[in-house]
Design an enzyme around this catalytic site. Structure first.
Site, short mmCIF file in Angstrom:
data_model
loop_
_atom_site.label_atom_id
_atom_site.label_comp_id
_atom_site.label_asym_id
_atom_site.label_seq_id
_atom_site.Cartn_x
_atom_site.Cartn_y
_atom_site.Cartn_z
N LEU A 13 -7.80 -1.14 -3.09
CA LEU A 13 -7.24 -0.02 -3.18
C LEU A 13 -8.22 0.68 -4.12
O LEU A 13 -7.84 2.03 -4.44
CB LEU A 13 -6.02 -0.44 -4.11
N SER A 35 -2.57 -6.92 -6.85
CA SER A 35 -2.44 -5.65 -5.91
C SER A 35 -2.74 -5.86 -4.46
O SER A 35 -3.51 -7.20 -4.22
CB SER A 35 -3.53 -4.69 -6.28
N ASP A 36 -2.38 -5.24 -3.48
CA ASP A 36 -2.83 -5.55 -2.14
C ASP A 36 -4.19 -5.05 -2.29
O ASP A 36 -4.85 -4.67 -2.91
CB ASP A 36 -1.98 -4.74 -1.05
N TRP A 37 -4.98 -5.56 -0.97
CA TRP A 37 -6.43 -5.28 -0.74
C TRP A 37 -7.09 -4.09 -0.72
O TRP A 37 -6.73 -3.07 0.01
CB TRP A 37 -7.01 -6.20 0.55
N TYR A 66 0.76 -1.23 -0.06
CA TYR A 66 0.07 -0.03 -0.15
C TYR A 66 0.81 1.24 0.13
O TYR A 66 0.68 2.33 -0.47
CB TYR A 66 -0.78 -0.09 1.28
#
Length: 610
Positions: free
Chosen positions: A330, A326-328, A285
């Protein structure tokens, strides 16, 4: 019930996934995965391809059934998200016992066969072989064998042991249908206050890189194949350099800073992961602030939106062509109960969800973590802002992993094998041995360790009496004891205003000022051994002064701690331990190691003259 295989006129057995009565190239296991991907992409509708680009949370129903409505965290029932939205990648949260987990996995794959081309589901998981329970980062072992947290593997500094650990993880995951790991975390633990350190291998770039590759080899094998678990290395290009040690899950922790100019150290483990063929990379993030690389300043936007980092550094400079996940969350704000949590769109908060998604694709992301908003991507294509060719590029990468894992040929598991494999005696014993071995002796000037005399009276705190009986007779007061053993957790400042916040241990590394006084009172009655569970560094000087022997552990059960105290401990510190919080506050977050630590990375107590 596992669907029956079909037989073509030449006697080739196959799964008729599109139910057209013939063997199509994407169904033909004799072809290489790239050929099968190319054939399938031409057959898929835009909606099916869009569904591939989303990877969200899924929850299980009772008894291994599918959950047909929203869950605690997941927002959509299983049937709707698989058949209505065409999603085929899911991060599973709570699991039942091995048979239930396998039953649920098979039911999910059967449901996926109802889709137009029967694309099998890839089930992923955050780490679940340790002790910590954190819905945003990992899960306690439950039915699986239990090992030290990765920090403990970093304390062992043994690539062979790390690979053995990963091979056990692989066998247990595969047995219940988990075929993707949202780990290893190969960030460097350079900011002592950062809350994510327990899932790292420590602060040393060379050690982290070596153990990271060993872990990848254990899960993926030399090449990705039908017995593999596909790994996601995180958090590219290194998530440890957090300003003030705050975490980028939260708005106040969005900045990553590099005042010591040590960005290259953080990148080193990821270079090795790329060379080792890691299946996926997850950018963090965090938003780089003041970072300059060749070519000029890096844009101050979160790494998931950062084309200079993903397309420029990862794709072009490092030559990576795997999946970027991607990370969670966004893209959209997250609604949890009565809370509305802002999307972690650091640096691009001004963009609407369409703009954020468009920017992520331009930056080089293939898959949106924690999202299921397929309608937004369809709208971007309809508006001409994202081409179908760009969708195909990411869909091909994602399908290639599925084909290499053998999911198109057989995604099903055996409940009996799952029950025999998960938590079996040999795996549990290996995990216990690793827990004990990872313990680090920090101080023992009186030579109390290893404990050998079983005929003593023992006073314990934080250690179950039934475990302590292996040391001697348990008594209720220090005054009646020959030895005291006290277990402590590393200090932190509790926070609980935002969802997930309570699970991220952040803030000061100082123990409460009254603790050394209380320990000294115990010590006045009998010799005192203290164990500190380190999920982050701690200012341990006052505890060392108040005890006769101090050890550090990184996820260790009672029996494993007893074994460690009786002689099995051989771990070394995976990071520096600071002298004071003043030293921590003055330390550059990106620099591996403090200038003058109380105890340095790699340290363990050695008896003088030994």
């Amino acid at each position: 019930m596992r669907p029956e295989l079909q037989t073509d006129p030449e006697g080739v057995r196959y799964r008729d996934l599109n139910r057209n009565g013939r063997l199509d190239p994407f169904e033909d296991a004799r072809l290489v995965p790239e050929e099968r991907v190319a054939d399938l992409l031409l057959r898929l509708s835009l909606e099916e391809k869009i569904g591939l680009l989303f990877h969200t949370v899924i929850e299980t129903g009772p008894g291994g059934s599918l959950l047909e409505g929203p869950g605690v965290i997941c927002k959509t029932g299983t049937r709707e998200v698989v058949l209505g939205k065409h999603l085929t990648h899911f991060n599973v949260h709570a699991l039942g016992g091995p048979r239930e987990a396998a039953r649920w996995s098979n039911a999910l794959q059967e449901l996926a066969e109802e889709a137009p081309h029967g694309i099998p589901v890839t089930v992923s998981t955050d780490p679940r072989h340790g002790f910590a329970e954190n819905a945003g980062a990992g899960f306690a072992a439950g039915a699986f064998s239990q090992w030290p947290e990765p920090l403990g593997m970093g304390a062992l500094r043994d690539p062979a042991a790390c690979r053995e650990y990963a091979e056990v993880v692989r066998r247990e995951y595969v047995a219940v249908g988990i075929r993707a790991a949202l780990h290893p975390t190969i960030d460097l633990a350079t900011e002592p206050r950062w809350a994510r350190q327990q899932h790292t291998f420590g602060q040393d770039p060379a050690v982290v890189a070596e153990l990271g590759v060993a872990f990848l080899r254990g899960l993926q094998g030399e090449i990705l194949g039908p017995g593999s678990v596909a790994c996601t290395a995180k958090h590219f290009p290194g998530g440890g350099a957090q300003k003030d040690g705050e975490d980028a899950h939260f708005p106040y922790g969005r900045e990553q800073v590099y005042p010591a100019g040590r960005f290259a150290d953080h990148l080193e483990p990821f270079r090795d992961a790329v060379a080792a063929g890691v299946a996926a990379m997850m950018p963090y993030y965090g938003m780089p602030v003041g970072l300059e690389l060749a070519g000029g300043p890096v844009p101050e936007v979160g790494f998931g939106f950062n084309r200079r980092i993903l397309q420029g550094l990862l794709r072009e400079e490092l030559g990576y062509d795997g999946v970027v996940l991607s990370d969670w969350e966004l893209i959209n704000d997250n609604h949890v109960g009565d809370q509305v949590l802002p999307a972690r769109a650091w640096g691009v908060e001004h963009l609407d969800p369409l703009g954020r998604m468009e920017l992520m694709l331009e930056a080089g992301c293939d898959q949106f973590g924690g999202e299921e908003c397929v309608e937004l991507l369809a709208e971007l294509v309809a508006l001409g802002r994202v081409s179908e060719r760009r969708i195909d590029e990411s869909a091909a990468r994602l399908l290639l992993v599925k084909f290499r894992l053998g999911l198109f040929d057989d995604p099903y598991v055996d409940e009996g094998v799952a029950a025999e494999t998960v938590g079996c005696h040999d795996f549990v014993a290996a995990g216990l041995a690793a827990q004990a071995a990872s313990v680090t002796v920090l101080n023992d000037p009186r030579g109390l360790l290893p404990l050998r005399d079983r005929g003593i009276r023992v006073y314990v705190e934080g250690l179950a009496a039934e475990d302590a009986t292996a040391l001697g007779t348990v008594v209720g007061r220090p005054e009646d004891a020959d030895l005291a053993v006290v277990r402590l957790e590393a200090p932190f400042e509790p926070r609980s205003d935002l969802f997930l916040e309570a699970w991220f241990r952040a803030g000061s590394l100082d123990f409460p000022p009254g603790l050394p006084v209380r320990l000294s009172r115990i010590r006045a009655s009998c010799p005192l051994v203290v164990d500190i569970t380190l999920d982050r560094p701690a200012v341990v000087g006052p505890v060392i002064d108040a005890a006769d022997a101090v050890v550090a552990s990184y996820g260790t059960s009672g029996p494993a701690l007893v074994a460690a105290l009786r002689g099995q401990a051989r771990g070394r510190l995976p990071f520096d331990l600071p002298r004071s919080m003043d030293d921590v506050r003055q330390h550059p977050p990106d620099q591996p190691g403090l200038d003058d630590p109380l105890l340095p990375c790699g340290y363990r107590w050695e008896r003088p003259g030994a």
